[in-house]
Motif scaffolding. Structure first.
Motif, PDB file in Angstrom:
ATOM      1  N   THR A   1       0.855  -1.187   0.000  1.00  0.00           N
ATOM      2  CA  THR A   1       0.000   0.000   0.000  1.00  0.00           C
ATOM      3  C   THR A   1       0.893   1.240   0.000  1.00  0.00           C
ATOM      4  O   THR A   1       1.830   1.349   0.813  1.00  0.00           O
ATOM      5  CB  THR A   1      -0.934   0.014   1.217  1.00  0.00           C
ATOM      6  N   ILE A   2       0.594   2.148  -0.897  1.00  0.00           N
ATOM      7  CA  ILE A   2       1.414   3.357  -1.033  1.00  0.00           C
ATOM      8  C   ILE A   2       0.521   4.586  -1.204  1.00  0.00           C
ATOM      9  O   ILE A   2      -0.644   4.490  -1.615  1.00  0.00           O
ATOM     10  CB  ILE A   2       2.381   3.276  -2.241  1.00  0.00           C
ATOM     11  N   ASP A   3       1.073   5.739  -0.859  1.00  0.00           N
ATOM     12  CA  ASP A   3       0.519   7.050  -1.216  1.00  0.00           C
ATOM     13  C   ASP A   3       1.431   7.654  -2.281  1.00  0.00           C
ATOM     14  O   ASP A   3       2.662   7.493  -2.214  1.00  0.00           O
ATOM     15  CB  ASP A   3       0.457   7.983  -0.006  1.00  0.00           C
ATOM     16  N   VAL A   4       0.834   8.329  -3.239  1.00  0.00           N
ATOM     17  CA  VAL A   4       1.624   8.889  -4.343  1.00  0.00           C
ATOM     18  C   VAL A   4       1.271  10.366  -4.532  1.00  0.00           C
ATOM     19  O   VAL A   4       0.087  10.732  -4.574  1.00  0.00           O
ATOM     20  CB  VAL A   4       1.371   8.123  -5.659  1.00  0.00           C
ATOM     21  N   THR A   5       2.305  11.188  -4.629  1.00  0.00           N
ATOM     22  CA  THR A   5       2.155  12.601  -5.014  1.00  0.00           C
ATOM     23  C   THR A   5       2.917  12.797  -6.318  1.00  0.00           C
ATOM     24  O   THR A   5       4.102  12.434  -6.408  1.00  0.00           O
ATOM     25  CB  THR A   5       2.706  13.542  -3.930  1.00  0.00           C
ATOM     26  N   VAL A   6       2.256  13.375  -7.316  1.00  0.00           N
ATOM     27  CA  VAL A   6       2.828  13.471  -8.658  1.00  0.00           C
ATOM     28  C   VAL A   6       2.905  14.930  -9.102  1.00  0.00           C
ATOM     29  O   VAL A   6       1.953  15.696  -8.915  1.00  0.00           O
ATOM     30  CB  VAL A   6       1.994  12.667  -9.675  1.00  0.00           C
ATOM     31  N   TRP A   7       4.056  15.302  -9.700  1.00  0.00           N
ATOM     32  CA  TRP A   7       4.241  16.578 -10.418  1.00  0.00           C
ATOM     33  C   TRP A   7       4.431  16.209 -11.889  1.00  0.00           C
ATOM     34  O   TRP A   7       5.511  15.778 -12.298  1.00  0.00           O
ATOM     35  CB  TRP A   7       5.452  17.334  -9.900  1.00  0.00           C
ATOM     36  N   ARG A   8       3.385  16.333 -12.644  1.00  0.00           N
ATOM     37  CA  ARG A   8       3.449  15.922 -14.054  1.00  0.00           C
ATOM     38  C   ARG A   8       4.163  16.981 -14.901  1.00  0.00           C
ATOM     39  O   ARG A   8       3.968  18.175 -14.715  1.00  0.00           O
ATOM     40  CB  ARG A   8       2.044  15.657 -14.589  1.00  0.00           C
ATOM     41  N   ASN A   9       4.976  16.471 -15.824  1.00  0.00           N
ATOM     42  CA  ASN A   9       5.739  17.329 -16.747  1.00  0.00           C
ATOM     43  C   ASN A   9       6.619  18.332 -15.992  1.00  0.00           C
ATOM     44  O   ASN A   9       6.734  19.498 -16.371  1.00  0.00           O
ATOM     45  CB  ASN A   9       4.786  18.082 -17.684  1.00  0.00           C
ATOM     46  N   ALA A  10       7.244  17.847 -14.931  1.00  0.00           N
ATOM     47  CA  ALA A  10       8.121  18.712 -14.147  1.00  0.00           C
ATOM     48  C   ALA A  10       9.509  18.853 -14.772  1.00  0.00           C
ATOM     49  O   ALA A  10      10.248  19.785 -14.453  1.00  0.00           O
ATOM     50  CB  ALA A  10       8.270  18.163 -12.729  1.00  0.00           C
ATOM     51  N   GLU A  11       9.876  17.934 -15.651  1.00  0.00           N
ATOM     52  CA  GLU A  11      11.169  17.963 -16.333  1.00  0.00           C
ATOM     53  C   GLU A  11      10.966  17.666 -17.812  1.00  0.00           C
ATOM     54  O   GLU A  11       9.894  17.223 -18.232  1.00  0.00           O
ATOM     55  CB  GLU A  11      12.125  16.918 -15.703  1.00  0.00           C
ATOM     56  N   GLU A  12      12.024  17.918 -18.567  1.00  0.00           N
ATOM     57  CA  GLU A  12      11.975  17.577 -19.977  1.00  0.00           C
ATOM     58  C   GLU A  12      11.995  16.058 -20.142  1.00  0.00           C
ATOM     59  O   GLU A  12      12.751  15.361 -19.471  1.00  0.00           O
ATOM     60  CB  GLU A  12      13.179  18.173 -20.716  1.00  0.00           C
ATOM     61  N   ALA A  13      11.154  15.557 -21.016  1.00  0.00           N
ATOM     62  CA  ALA A  13      11.109  14.117 -21.271  1.00  0.00           C
ATOM     63  C   ALA A  13      12.369  13.656 -21.951  1.00  0.00           C
ATOM     64  O   ALA A  13      12.936  14.359 -22.809  1.00  0.00           O
ATOM     65  CB  ALA A  13       9.886  13.777 -22.121  1.00  0.00           C
ATOM     66  N   GLN A  14      12.861  12.481 -21.556  1.00  0.00           N
ATOM     67  CA  GLN A  14      14.070  11.917 -22.171  1.00  0.00           C
ATOM     68  C   GLN A  14      13.721  11.131 -23.422  1.00  0.00           C
ATOM     69  O   GLN A  14      12.653  10.535 -23.499  1.00  0.00           O
ATOM     70  CB  GLN A  14      14.780  10.991 -21.160  1.00  0.00           C
TER      71      GLN A  14
END
Length: 248
Positions: free
Chosen positions: A233-246
């Motif tokens: 069981t996990i909690d997740v916090t996401v910052w989408r598109n925070a960096e340039e995609a590789q």
């Protein structure tokens, strides 16, 4: 009678008759040019030239032209002192730290999105781009070699359990650290897999996805021995598109 003498007649009252006046030109007797010949009359002098007004207007017009030229000419002086910090551009030249730097600045950080109580079954993975992130099984190559940003793997033969990423990097944060976008960007203690026995309830893991998303996974525990399935069981916090995609 001698020339120049005019006989004087005496009026009955005794007044002598005055000699006749000489007339010149075509002037009629008794008519006089107005002003001319009258005592105290002075002819009007020439009108003063407006030289001062013309010179003043010319100077004013010249000042306006010079002001417009001064605005059009670019100012090369560097009053801020930022010119010493020029940075090299990709073509080998250098660019100042003016408006070009502002254009190259990173976009505003995205807002975080949090998800609580996600159960990840053994050999399932999730992607940070999904909303909400939902664990998916990779039946072709297995989660360790799939495309998931975060997975939970369990070896049914030996019972080994671990978490990892097949599409990015992981960083286990220290107890003194609190997971955030800034902390995950600064950390460089990268790994691709973490043994589950190394985690305790509350442990936080930075997930740096190759797609440019950054997440913080908080481990909350795993299923009990009597549970019919194995999961964490996990909690997740996401910052989408925070960096340039590789590039893949």
């Amino acid at each position: 009678m001698p020339p120049g003498h005019w006989p004087q007649h005496t009026h009955p009252q005794g007044y002598p008759t005055p000699p006749p006046q000489r007339q010149s030109g075509f002037a009629q007797p008794g008519f006089q040019q107005p002003g001319w010949g009258q005592p105290g009359f002075q002819p009007a002098g020439p009108r003063p030239k407006r030289t001062g007004l013309i010179v003043g207007a010319s100077v004013f017009a010249a000042l306006i032209v010079l002001g417009l030229i001064g605005k059009l000419v670019p100012d090369d002086s560097d009053k801020t002192g930022k010119g010493d910090r020029a940075t090299s551009s990709s073509d080998g030249g250098s660019s100042g730290s003016g408006s070009g730097d502002k254009a190259r600045q990173k976009p505003v950080d995205p807002r975080p999105v949090s998800y609580k109580g996600i159960d990840v079954t053994a050999n399932y993975a999730l992607k940070l781009a999904d909303h909400p992130p939902r664990p998916v099984e990779d039946e072709d190559s297995g989660v360790s070699y799939g495309k998931g940003d975060f997975y939970f793997y369990r070896d049914d033969l030996f019972g080994d359990e671990r978490v990892g990423s097949a599409n990015g990097k992981l960083v286990v944060l220290k107890n003194s650290q609190k997971g955030s976008l800034e902390v995950c960007r600064q950390e460089t203690r990268f790994t691709e897999k973490i043994e589950l026995e190394q985690l305790t309830s509350g442990s936080q893991i930075c997930v740096l996805s190759k797609a440019g998303h950054i997440g913080v996974v908080t481990y909350r525990g795993k299923s009990g021995p009597n549970d019919p399935s194995r999961y964490i069981t996990i909690d997740v916090t996401v910052w989408r598109n925070a960096e340039e995609a590789q590039e893949s």
